[in-house]
Design an enzyme around this catalytic site. Sequence first.
Site, short mmCIF file in Angstrom:
data_model
loop_
_atom_site.label_atom_id
_atom_site.label_comp_id
_atom_site.label_asym_id
_atom_site.label_seq_id
_atom_site.Cartn_x
_atom_site.Cartn_y
_atom_site.Cartn_z
N ASP A 184 7.74 45.30 45.44
CA ASP A 184 6.56 45.49 45.12
C ASP A 184 5.89 46.52 45.29
O ASP A 184 4.56 46.89 44.82
CB ASP A 184 5.67 43.81 46.41
N GLU A 198 11.77 43.02 42.25
CA GLU A 198 11.12 44.18 42.85
C GLU A 198 11.82 44.03 44.20
O GLU A 198 11.66 45.64 44.65
CB GLU A 198 9.55 43.21 43.62
N ASP A 238 10.77 38.18 41.45
CA ASP A 238 10.99 38.57 43.27
C ASP A 238 11.91 39.35 43.24
O ASP A 238 12.83 40.91 43.89
CB ASP A 238 11.01 37.37 44.32
N GLU A 260 12.21 42.58 48.93
CA GLU A 260 11.25 42.24 47.84
C GLU A 260 9.55 42.57 48.38
O GLU A 260 8.86 43.38 47.44
CB GLU A 260 11.44 40.86 47.62
#
Length: 229
Positions: A44, A116, A113, A40
């Site tokens: 991101d 990502e 999440d 994640e």
Amino acid sequence: MSASLARLERKLGYTFKDQDQMVLALTHRSYAGRNNERLEFLGDAILNFVAGEALFERFPQAREGQLSRLRARLVKGETLARLARGFDLGEYLRLGSGELKSGGFRRESILADALEALIGAIYLDADMQTARERVLAWLTDEFESLTLVDTNKDPKTRLQEFLQSRSCELPRYEVVDIQGEPHCRTFFVECEVVLLNNKSRGQGVSRRIAEQVAAAAALIALGVENGND
């Protein structure tokens, strides 16, 4: 490979060479063993870079602050969760029993999440170009709907959207003082943001104006805006 994961790959538009990366990306921290938090983190960073690069090219006349606001809209948790629901991502998540019973597979933050994490997994399984292509394909409709008019929002709205894009708590505003006569008052407001060590402050002839000034100060302190946008 299970048939269900193959269905998800078709929805994502990508077939993993290493299925373990995909499974890990779908594993929430409530599940025993390794989880998707590191993926994640990576996803991101990739998402923010790809979105920023695309906006830089799409809006050549936009100022830094405007680009930051547009990116915040693209990568906020609400947007990512909506995309995840379009892929029926909740059906494929690996959750601990408690999280499963509480409906974690529907929770916006968990879905965002996981998406990502999948971006990070695709990058590791393939390369940056492939991850970029997937991100841009998934966000096509969002990109098409963006205009610079979207940046003409008040500071409170911009701050809220930025924090939502980071899956953070919303800011809290508090009137700490009111000075002056009833017909000519000045309101003093503090804005508390979890990402900042100190509260930002604002003042104005009404509570609403003071909150907007405090929100603008918070955006500058966060480095989202420089005060000239």
